[in-house]
Motif scaffolding. Structure first.
Motif, PDB file in Angstrom:
ATOM      1  N   ALA A 194     -14.077 -23.105  -5.862  1.00  0.00           N
ATOM      2  CA  ALA A 194     -13.134 -24.137  -6.284  1.00  0.00           C
ATOM      3  C   ALA A 194     -11.737 -23.866  -5.722  1.00  0.00           C
ATOM      4  O   ALA A 194     -11.024 -24.787  -5.308  1.00  0.00           O
ATOM      5  N   ALA A 195     -11.351 -22.599  -5.695  1.00  0.00           N
ATOM      6  CA  ALA A 195     -10.040 -22.242  -5.153  1.00  0.00           C
ATOM      7  C   ALA A 195      -9.972 -22.542  -3.665  1.00  0.00           C
ATOM      8  O   ALA A 195      -8.968 -23.063  -3.158  1.00  0.00           O
ATOM      9  N   LEU A 196     -11.037 -22.236  -2.941  1.00  0.00           N
ATOM     10  CA  LEU A 196     -11.056 -22.504  -1.502  1.00  0.00           C
ATOM     11  C   LEU A 196     -11.012 -24.004  -1.220  1.00  0.00           C
ATOM     12  O   LEU A 196     -10.425 -24.444  -0.217  1.00  0.00           O
ATOM     13  N   ALA A 242      -4.736  -7.423  -0.888  1.00  0.00           N
ATOM     14  CA  ALA A 242      -3.686  -7.991  -1.735  1.00  0.00           C
ATOM     15  C   ALA A 242      -4.237  -8.705  -2.961  1.00  0.00           C
ATOM     16  O   ALA A 242      -3.461  -9.138  -3.816  1.00  0.00           O
ATOM     17  N   LEU A 243      -5.558  -8.844  -3.065  1.00  0.00           N
ATOM     18  CA  LEU A 243      -6.158  -9.584  -4.174  1.00  0.00           C
ATOM     19  C   LEU A 243      -6.383  -8.657  -5.359  1.00  0.00           C
ATOM     20  O   LEU A 243      -7.067  -7.650  -5.254  1.00  0.00           O
ATOM     21  N   ALA A 244      -5.809  -9.018  -6.490  1.00  0.00           N
ATOM     22  CA  ALA A 244      -5.923  -8.185  -7.688  1.00  0.00           C
ATOM     23  C   ALA A 244      -7.087  -8.649  -8.560  1.00  0.00           C
ATOM     24  O   ALA A 244      -7.478  -9.821  -8.546  1.00  0.00           O
ATOM     25  N   THR A 245      -7.646  -7.718  -9.338  1.00  0.00           N
ATOM     26  CA  THR A 245      -8.690  -8.068 -10.301  1.00  0.00           C
ATOM     27  C   THR A 245      -8.103  -8.953 -11.390  1.00  0.00           C
ATOM     28  O   THR A 245      -6.988  -8.721 -11.869  1.00  0.00           O
ATOM     29  N   LEU A 246      -8.861  -9.974 -11.787  1.00  0.00           N
ATOM     30  CA  LEU A 246      -8.400 -10.911 -12.819  1.00  0.00           C
ATOM     31  C   LEU A 246      -9.183 -10.691 -14.109  1.00  0.00           C
ATOM     32  O   LEU A 246     -10.368 -10.390 -14.090  1.00  0.00           O
ATOM     33  N   HIS A 247      -8.496 -10.874 -15.217  1.00  0.00           N
ATOM     34  CA  HIS A 247      -9.139 -10.706 -16.517  1.00  0.00           C
ATOM     35  C   HIS A 247      -8.705 -11.809 -17.476  1.00  0.00           C
ATOM     36  O   HIS A 247      -7.559 -12.248 -17.458  1.00  0.00           O
ATOM     37  N   GLY A 248      -9.614 -12.218 -18.321  1.00  0.00           N
ATOM     38  CA  GLY A 248      -9.283 -13.014 -19.501  1.00  0.00           C
ATOM     39  C   GLY A 248      -8.800 -14.426 -19.287  1.00  0.00           C
ATOM     40  O   GLY A 248      -8.143 -14.987 -20.154  1.00  0.00           O
ATOM     41  N   SER A 292      -7.941 -22.068 -15.407  1.00  0.00           N
ATOM     42  CA  SER A 292      -6.839 -21.185 -15.058  1.00  0.00           C
ATOM     43  C   SER A 292      -7.295 -20.084 -14.108  1.00  0.00           C
ATOM     44  O   SER A 292      -6.518 -19.586 -13.303  1.00  0.00           O
ATOM     45  N   LEU A 293      -8.574 -19.691 -14.190  1.00  0.00           N
ATOM     46  CA  LEU A 293      -9.099 -18.678 -13.281  1.00  0.00           C
ATOM     47  C   LEU A 293      -9.131 -19.209 -11.852  1.00  0.00           C
ATOM     48  O   LEU A 293      -8.750 -18.509 -10.904  1.00  0.00           O
ATOM     49  N   THR A 294      -9.553 -20.446 -11.703  1.00  0.00           N
ATOM     50  CA  THR A 294      -9.542 -21.067 -10.377  1.00  0.00           C
ATOM     51  C   THR A 294      -8.130 -21.101  -9.804  1.00  0.00           C
ATOM     52  O   THR A 294      -7.910 -20.782  -8.638  1.00  0.00           O
ATOM     53  N   ASP A 295      -7.161 -21.481 -10.645  1.00  0.00           N
ATOM     54  CA  ASP A 295      -5.770 -21.530 -10.194  1.00  0.00           C
ATOM     55  C   ASP A 295      -5.272 -20.145  -9.799  1.00  0.00           C
ATOM     56  O   ASP A 295      -4.546 -19.992  -8.810  1.00  0.00           O
ATOM     57  N   ALA A 296      -5.667 -19.128 -10.578  1.00  0.00           N
ATOM     58  CA  ALA A 296      -5.228 -17.766 -10.288  1.00  0.00           C
ATOM     59  C   ALA A 296      -5.816 -17.270  -8.969  1.00  0.00           C
ATOM     60  O   ALA A 296      -5.125 -16.617  -8.177  1.00  0.00           O
TER      61      ALA A 296
END
Length: 245
Positions: A70-72, A17-23, A28-32
């Protein structure tokens, strides 16, 4: 409870279910990443008790180790994951003690909610009963069709209709917090049999409100929420790896 109950939840690839993140920037990347992991945990794509492979998350989402760590940490603070010394990080098992507390809160507030509604003037409750009947009609349709996600949404809506009707927004907020904390457990029990029983329990609640029988409405809601605990205990006996006391 049959194994088919969990076919859609516990798949071979827990990171599917985890999608690739860009940009995105670092914050904000940590939050995503945290949002994606939270969704995977709540939907049971990442099942309770599963050890988390940080490298697999990095590779799947196309991110470095920093935003994953950081997300964990955020999810650990929220009680969705836990760090095991010398072993790593795992998805938090469903804690029965917490479940009992949240169901206690729900029972205390929602039992009194239906008691108030059953005691209310008939003219003021007609619109609520019409809305509840429309919700129940749709519940019957999705139970017959075996539409699990749709039933989940209608179940939430049923209880929201009741809480909206008493006009006490703080009560609704408190119940919403406890319902959210129960979400993983409720999804584990998302079997056709459980949905059919839930529908019957909802119908008894509405029948008692329509009859103006406050005690019967309170008792019906109490039994409805008690059955959640009983079902969880049965399931915990079958899959103790997903739970802890």
């Amino acid at each position: 409870m049959s194994d088919s109950t969990h076919d859609t939840h516990l798949a071979a690839d827990p990171y599917r279910a985890l999608a690739t993140l860009h940009g995105a920037g670092r914050g904000s990347l940590t939050d995503a990443v945290a949002q994606a992991l939270r969704a995977a945990i709540v939907s049971l794509a990442m099942e309770p008790g599963m050890m988390i492979d940080k490298l697999a998350i990095c590779e799947r989402m196309g991110v470095s180790r920093f935003p994953v760590s950081a997300a964990l940490a955020k999810l650990a603070a929220a009680g969705l994951v836990e760090v095991l010394p010398q072993r790593g990080t795992r998805v938090m098992p469903i804690v029965m003690h917490d479940i009992r507390q949240h169901l206690f809160i729900r029972s205390a507030l929602e039992v009194e909610t239906v008691r108030m509604l059953a005691s209310a003037d008939r003219d003021s409750s007609d619109d609520t009963l019409d809305t509840l009947e429309a919700n129940l009609a749709r519940q019957r349709e999705v139970v017959a069709a075996g539409l699990r996600p749709e039933f989940h949404t209608l179940d939430l809506g049923f209880h929201e209709i009741l809480l909206d009707a008493i006009g006490l927004p703080r009560v609704k907020e408190i119940v919403a917090v406890s319902r959210s904390a129960l979400d993983r457990a409720r999804r584990l029990m998302a079997s056709p049999e459980r949905h059919a029983n839930t529908l019957l329990e909802h119908e008894r609640i509405v029948d008692a409100i329509r009859a103006g029988d406050a005690d019967a409405a309170a008792q019906a809601m109490h039994r409805h929420l008690d059955e959640v605990v009983a079902e969880l205990r049965r399931f915990a006996g079958e899959r103790p790896d997903l739970f802890k006391e």
